[in-house]
Design an enzyme around this catalytic site. Structure first.
Site, mmCIF file in Angstrom:
data_model
loop_
_atom_site.group_PDB
_atom_site.id
_atom_site.type_symbol
_atom_site.label_atom_id
_atom_site.label_comp_id
_atom_site.label_asym_id
_atom_site.label_seq_id
_atom_site.Cartn_x
_atom_site.Cartn_y
_atom_site.Cartn_z
ATOM 1 C CB CYS A 1 15.206 1.826 -0.767
ATOM 2 S SG CYS A 1 16.139 1.185 -2.173
ATOM 3 C CB CYS B 1 14.894 5.723 -6.891
ATOM 4 S SG CYS B 1 14.029 4.586 -5.804
#
Length: 373
Positions: free
Chosen positions: A103, A200
């Protein structure tokens, strides 16, 4: 005194205390600050409330409080294509990925950086606990955050020199309690907001349930290394090397009561290998191979390196010798290491400087590959 007013810094704001204080500090230092909220995942909780909406409200409130403009940008497609598909592919291959590393590489310091440039950014800033130092010739070095408990260089190890040239980490020299103190003193609405934990896109959801909604689980045999049948596993993707518990086996009749650990996987036969003892022989290795190896400085194609390394977040450094060949490396340990896990990041350090890292392919005991295949 330096006039920062002509330097535009675009801050990635998540709605948490760290990125809020990042924006506040830069504003106080006189920079031209813009806040940007990244929506990377379409997420609703069990009550049908989109958690991103709540986070965006906090970003808006903080931006209004400190007096900066703010925007929201949608990276759901980029995140799905570049991070989530990778995450699923790794689990399909029997590995344990680290989506945070990907990410940062693909979204926060690529897609977001590109977007920030369209806003006229000179730099981007995030609330990561890491530091950068700049040489006279402009070369940038990434250093550990001053707060040892919070240092996040492990997750930033895939950043390139080009990305680091454009990055600021205003919290790098601070301890986490001090960051909360600054937020409280400024009256920021996020001052007491709890830190986000876990991956997340999973949030507070049950990991097993989440994974099984994307990948079909296939039950199979559970065995010891010497071939003793220990029952059935629920799907190899649910287990990680070195994991204790979750296998449904306790003390065995007539055996000792030492705890059981996952010590290996055989993807082709769909077998989960288990063993007793934290330092079970099958969990120990003397070297590893890695791919997608990358350094923050421009390096030759082939070289050797004597440094320290981490094989997972928040573990002490270990001394290693690294033989690099293109984007692949062999990493030889000074001391045997436990539960080296394919898919996780191996990250290299020279003192406090993070040199780069790669993704672990396999672990070895001397010349023999460990049973993580």
């Amino acid at each position: 005194m330096t006039d920062n007013s002509k330097t535009r810094v675009v801050v990635g704001m998540s709605g948490g205390v760290d990125s809020s204080v990042t924006a506040l500090l830069l504003k106080e230092q006189g920079y031209d600050v813009i806040g940007v909220f990244m929506k990377n995942w379409d997420d609703t909780d069990e009550f049908g409330v989109c958690t991103a909406t709540e986070d965006y409200k906090d970003v808006a409130a903080v931006a209004d409080q400190i007096g900066i403009p703010y925007y929201s940008v949608n990276f759901e497609k980029e995140y799905w294509d570049r991070v989530f598909e990778y995450f699923l592919a790794e689990y399909r291959a029997g590995r344990t990925p680290n989506p945070d590393v990907m990410c940062n590489k693909e979204i926060k310091f690529k897609a977001f950086l590109d977007y920030a440039m369209t806003l006229g950014a000179d730099y981007v800033a995030t609330g990561h606990y890491a530091q950068v130092s700049r040489d006279a010739d402009g070369t940038v070095h990434m250093l550990r955050g001053a707060d040892n408990n919070k240092d996040q260089t492990y997750f930033l190890s895939q950043l390139s020199q080009e990305q680091l040239q454009k990055v600021m980490f205003p919290l790098g020299h601070l301890q986490k309690p001090r960051v909360r103190e600054i937020a409280e003193k400024a009256g920021l609405v996020t001052a007491k907001k709890k830190d986000s934990t876990g991956i997340c896109f999973i949030g507070e959801k049950n990991f097993k349930e989440f994974l099984s909604s994307y990948l079909p689980a296939q039950k199979g045999r559970m065995m010891t290394i010497d071939g003793r049948d220990m029952g059935e596993h629920n799907g190899l993707m649910y287990y990680t090397i070195g994991q204790r518990g979750g296998m449904g086996i306790g003390g065995q009749k007539g055996g000792d009561n030492a705890p059981w650990f996952v010590v290996g996987k055989d993807l082709s036969q769909n077998i989960l290998y288990v063993g007793q003892g934290f330092y079970h022989d099958a969990l120990m290795s003397t070297s590893l191979t890695a791919s997608q190896v990358h350094f923050t400085q421009n390096m030759p194609d082939k070289f050797t390196l004597n440094c320290t390394a981490k094989f997972r977040y928040r573990q002490p450094d270990s001394k290693v010798d690294v033989k690099v060949n293109g984007d692949k490396a062999e990493v030889i340990f000074d001391e045997p290491q436990r539960a080296i896990t394919p898919g996780q990041a191996v990250v290299f350090y020279d003192g406090d400087e993070c040199l780069g890292g790669g993704l672990i392919d396999n672990a070895y005991q001397e010349e023999k590959i460990c049973q993580y295949i």
